[in-house]
Design a protein around this motif. Structure first.
Motif, PDB file in Angstrom:
ATOM      1  N   ALA A 154       0.768  -1.316  -0.209  1.00 10.85           N
ATOM      2  CA  ALA A 154      -0.206  -0.020  -0.055  1.00 10.85           C
ATOM      3  C   ALA A 154       0.929   1.343   0.018  1.00 10.85           C
ATOM      4  N   GLU A 155       1.955   1.350   1.060  1.00  9.07           N
ATOM      5  CA  GLU A 155       2.681   2.479   1.259  1.00  9.07           C
ATOM      6  C   GLU A 155       3.582   2.620  -0.165  1.00  9.07           C
ATOM      7  N   SER A 156       4.275   1.613  -0.680  1.00  2.06           N
ATOM      8  CA  SER A 156       5.155   1.904  -1.910  1.00  2.06           C
ATOM      9  C   SER A 156       4.207   2.343  -2.952  1.00  2.06           C
ATOM     10  N   ALA A 157       2.931   2.312  -3.063  1.00  2.00           N
ATOM     11  CA  ALA A 157       2.137   2.752  -3.947  1.00  2.00           C
ATOM     12  C   ALA A 157       1.950   4.105  -3.711  1.00  2.00           C
ATOM     13  N   GLY A 158       2.122   4.688  -2.476  1.00  2.00           N
ATOM     14  CA  GLY A 158       1.848   5.994  -2.108  1.00  2.00           C
ATOM     15  C   GLY A 158       0.446   6.392  -1.711  1.00  2.00           C
TER      16      GLY A 158
END
Ligand code: MF3
Ligand code: CO
Length: 248
Positions: A154-158
């Motif tokens: 989730a977070e690496s996709a922003g």
């Protein structure tokens, strides 16, 4: 305490969860501009009852419907009603059922007609986050290996990963130990064992992770008004790897 199910019990859970997997295939072609979330709810209840199961959410802590129908900026627990879906919406449908004394619980986010590139990507990433979490559900791994894997996608996709609602153990009760956050530190938490059954359910916002609850006491919306997606599967941990129960 995290309860352990026998192989026979897991097959009973597979049986009820399969109904929900089939239900999503039944609903998919109906999710078109013009249909109301109430109509989708009625369709789901009829489908579940025709498979000799009962809705799992209706009456649970006073929840009034068979499905949760959460549109666009609604994260989870949207209550079905007269709202008509329009082209470009995204709708998360979360459904439970009970049969043989066991619970099923699963969710999918669907596009309504043609949707934006951004919305498509949010849906794809959320599905990928769920699959990354499920892949860690193996004997000998730690619980928060699941959480960390979901968070990373989730977070690496922003995107923002919702923190106020979590996945959970499931079985004779809809919500059992443990709580399964969608964020956490790899290599920590209880050791996973064959026979544990989990509902893993990332809720991912296009904006920040922050959410608020509407005055109806149920509907969770993003604090910043951004779109949100939700995928959930019920799985069993086996020595042969994760066994996804809530699919056709
Ligand atoms: N999948 C959701 C959960 O595990 C659905 C619960 S809705 C409720 O919390 F109505 F049953 F509360
Ligand atoms: Co759940």
């Amino acid at each position: 305490m995290i309860s352990i199910k026998t192989k026979q019990e897991i097959e009973l859970m597979r049986d009820v969860n399969r109904i929900i997997g089939l239900l999503f295939e039944h609903l998919r072609p109906l999710i078109q501009p013009g249909i109301t979330t109430y109509e989708l709810d009625r369709e789901a209840e009829l489908f579940i009852r025709s498979h000799n199961a009962k809705p799992g959410f209706k009456g649970y802590r006073g929840y009034p419907a068979t499905i949760c129908a959460s549109v666009n900026n609604e994260v989870v627990h949207g209550i079905p009603g007269p709202r008509k879906l329009v082209e470009g919406d995204i709708i998360s449908i979360d459904v439970g059922a009970i049969k043989h004394g066991f619970n099923a619980d699963a969710a999918r986010t669907f596009p309504v007609g043609k949707i934006s590139e951004d919305a498509r990507r949010l849906i794809d990433v959320t599905k990928r986050a769920l699959d990354a979490g499920i892949d860690k559900a193996r004997p000998g791994n730690r619980l928060y290996d699941i959480s960390a894997a979901v968070q990373k996608v989730a977070e690496s996709a922003g995107y923002g990963i919702v923190r106020d609602f979590v996945g959970h153990g499931i079985g004779r009760n809809l919500h059992e130990d443990p709580q399964i956050p969608n964020f956490g530190k790899q290599g920590t938490g209880p050791v996973l064992k064959e026979g544990m059954t989990f509902a893993i359910e990332p809720m991912i916002n296009m904006g920040t992770w922050k959410v608020k609850i509407l005055n109806n006491g149920w509907t969770v919306v993003t604090a910043d008004g951004s779109l949100s997606a939700h995928f959930e599967n019920t799985i069993a941990i086996t020595n042969d790897g994760p066994y996804v129960l809530s699919v056709p």
